[in-house]
Design a protein around this motif. Structure first.
Motif, PDB file in Angstrom:
ATOM      1  N   UNK A 233       0.827  -1.210   0.000  1.00 36.75           N
ATOM      2  CA  UNK A 233       0.000   0.000   0.000  1.00 36.75           C
ATOM      3  C   UNK A 233       0.860   1.258   0.000  1.00 36.75           C
ATOM      4  N   UNK A 234       2.015   1.202   0.710  1.00 31.56           N
ATOM      5  CA  UNK A 234       2.878   2.381   0.723  1.00 31.56           C
ATOM      6  C   UNK A 234       3.421   2.690  -0.668  1.00 31.56           C
ATOM      7  N   UNK A 235       3.919   1.647  -1.349  1.00 33.26           N
ATOM      8  CA  UNK A 235       4.538   1.907  -2.652  1.00 33.26           C
ATOM      9  C   UNK A 235       3.476   2.270  -3.674  1.00 33.26           C
ATOM     10  N   UNK A 236       2.247   1.715  -3.530  1.00 31.40           N
ATOM     11  CA  UNK A 236       1.171   2.161  -4.424  1.00 31.40           C
ATOM     12  C   UNK A 236       0.879   3.642  -4.216  1.00 31.40           C
ATOM     13  N   UNK A 237       0.913   4.093  -2.953  1.00 29.53           N
ATOM     14  CA  UNK A 237       0.713   5.516  -2.692  1.00 29.53           C
ATOM     15  C   UNK A 237       1.803   6.360  -3.307  1.00 29.53           C
TER      16      UNK A 237
END
Lengths: 248, 111, 84, 111
Positions: A233-237
């Motif tokens: 989720x962090x890298x998608x953000x």
């Protein structure tokens, strides 16, 4: 002149390191390492009674830390506190990216790509396959190479594929933030649970099971799945922030 | 041999960091240095004729010769931290371009 | 001189050559592409040194994600007008 | 059984060789894309089937990899061809140009 000085400095440093390497002053020669004298041998023989019995795949029970992949044992159990700090570093850097690139009025970066029918449909099929591969790698982190970090990055790459292939797609950034904070706090709560019930932070509370089973190794698969979701989720953000620009 | 290649990669990255003037090139040099350091740290734990430190149905007992798993675990986390720093650096570079209109650090003060 | 030694020497020479090219190319997009292939070769180095976990992580992150972040930065900047 | 699998693997390797030769010998970008995609797709299929025959345990995984390659390779090559249409110059003896109205006919900037 400046370039010449830099070249001289790097050549000097490289000569010093290489001469140290050639005389084996600080490190043993490559390949001659004796693992039995290092602390890693303890990680490999994880027998709980300490009487150096042989650990056998598919039979050994009552282990100190159960995963078949020794690297996972170090990352998610023995040095799990390290991993918690590392996930925090990733969180801070994604926060920094969001602060630097996010404005009030945002729109999608215009790529001028015009995806056709085949690209759109085929990418949706590929999205499912890549997402499932990421989840598989996250879940099997204690048995096979891989684990939470590459699995989470694969989840993020599937999001990236949808971004590139679909003109209308825009990720739900709020959903990512909620998922990220939930999994991050779940990691800390599991650690605090170990402190409360066991005696030290992030203690392995569950039963270890047989070495090599899918349901084995106690808390380690749970922790690795949480890490995978958080990293994904962090890298998608971060990808979403890089693909937006200010404007109406 | 791979150990010396890793040292040369570290030297090249350091040279790039010292001499390049473009911000993107500086971040690329930093990445090259990071790859060199990772290769070197993994090579410290390598054992000749060792096998990967994973129990499978083929290598099924702890009496076999495993390579050292501790450097691999350290490098695993270092790679992910590298992504975080690279993303932050690129975001800074994008903002710098929007303010000054160039990536060259020598031309920035002149406007 | 076994086969694995020859592979090791070839990988080492290519690593150094690609790092040199990545630092000294004229255009930025070429540098980024050389960096991507450099990390793909580093994956072979990790596999030779029996580190499959690190190899998987480097293959996904180093040559996939980092390259796309660089390319997105260059795309967003090139839209702003001037040549880089 | 072993010999059959080796024959499949050698055929796959030959197709890879032909693909590489085509990339070297073809005159412009679009011809290179078609030789580099079609030959290597067939080569990968044959190679993987050979591996699946040699190790019958891996047959399901090999089938999944074949499905992935069959989806991913055409999509990637079509995206590459579109990027090449926008950035490279077109071949002189072009018969039909369907993308002209989509991009307005003029030269777009090369990204």
């Amino acid at each position: 002149m400046k370039n010449f000085l830099a070249l001289l400095l790097t050549l000097f440093l490289g000569y010093m390191i290489m001469s140290w390497l050639a005389t084996n002053e600080f490190f043993p020669a490559m390949g001659d390492v004796d693992v039995t004298t290092r602390v890693s041998q303890k990680y490999i023989e994880r027998d709980v009674n300490g009487n150096s019995e042989e650990v056998v795949f598919g039979e050994a029970t009552n282990l100190e830390s159960g995963p078949a992949n020794t690297v996972t044992a170090i990352v998610a159990d023995y040095r799990s506190f390290d991993t918690l700090g590392e996930v925090t570093v990733l969180f801070v850097s994604s926060l920094g990216v969001a602060l630097l690139l996010g404005g009030t009025k945002q729109r999608r970066l215009e790529l001028n790509f015009h995806p056709n029918f085949m690209l759109r449909v085929g990418s949706r099929a590929l999205f499912g396959i890549i997402l499932m591969t990421g989840i598989y790698i996250s879940i099997h982190g204690h048995l096979t190479p891989g684990g939470g970090f590459p699995g989470g990055t694969m989840i993020a790459s599937s999001m990236l594929l949808l971004y590139l292939a679909d003109d209308e797609f825009r990720a739900k950034v709020k959903g990512f933030k909620i998922l990220e904070s939930t999994t991050g706090s779940a990691y800390v709560i599991i650690g605090l649970l170990g402190l409360l019930l066991g005696g030290y932070f992030l203690e392995n509370l569950l039963v270890n099971g047989v070495l090599g089973d899918l349901f084995s190794a106690g808390m380690i698969p749970i922790i690795y799945i949480l890490i995978g979701l958080k990293v994904g989720s962090e890298i998608s953000g971060v990808i979403d922030n890089f693909l937006t620009e200010e404007g109406v | 041999m791979l150990q010396y290649a890793a040292i040369v990669l570290i030297m090249l990255g350091l040279y790039g960091l010292l001499t390049q003037r473009n911000i993107i090139k500086i971040i690329i040099s930093l990445n090259i240095l990071e790859i060199g350091v990772n290769l070197f740290i993994v090579s410290v734990g390598f054992v000749t004729d060792g096998i990967a430190p994973i129990f499978t149905s083929v290598n099924n007992s702890s009496n076999l010769l495993f390579v050292d798993p501790l450097p691999q675990a350290l490098v695993l986390t270092a790679i992910v931290i590298g992504v975080g720093t690279t993303a932050l650096g690129l975001a800074l570079a994008k903002n710098i371009y929007q303010k000054y209109g160039t990536f060259d650090i020598n031309e920035m003060g002149e406007e | 001189m076994t086969l694995i030694n020859i592979v090791e020497i070839v990988v080492s020479v290519l690593l150094i050559a690609l790092a040199f090219l990545a630092i000294n190319s004229k255009t930025l997009i070429k540098s980024v592409m050389f960096l991507s292939s450099l990390s793909m070769l580093a994956v072979i180095g990790f596999v030779i040194m029996r580190a499959p976990d690190v190899a998987v992580t480097e293959a996904v992150i180093g040559s996939g994600l980092v390259t796309s972040l660089f390319v997105f930065t260059l795309l967003a900047v090139r839209k702003a007008g001037k040549k880089i | 059984m072993e010999i059959v699998s080796y024959v499949f693997m050698i055929i796959g390797g030959l197709f890879y060789l032909l693909g590489g030769l085509g990339v070297l010998r073809m005159p412009d970008t679009f011809d290179r894309i078609q030789s580099g995609t079609k030959a290597t797709t067939l080569g990968a299929f044959t190679l993987l089937i050979g591996i699946g025959i040699a190790n019958p345990d891996w047959l399901l995984k090999v089938f999944l990899i074949i499905v992935f390659i069959a989806l991913a390779n055409p999509i990637g090559s079509s995206a590459l061809a579109k990027a090449a249409y926008k950035s490279c110059e077109l071949p002189k003896n072009l018969v039909q140009d369907d993308l002209k109205e989509l991009f307005g006919g003029e030269d777009n900037d090369s990204n």
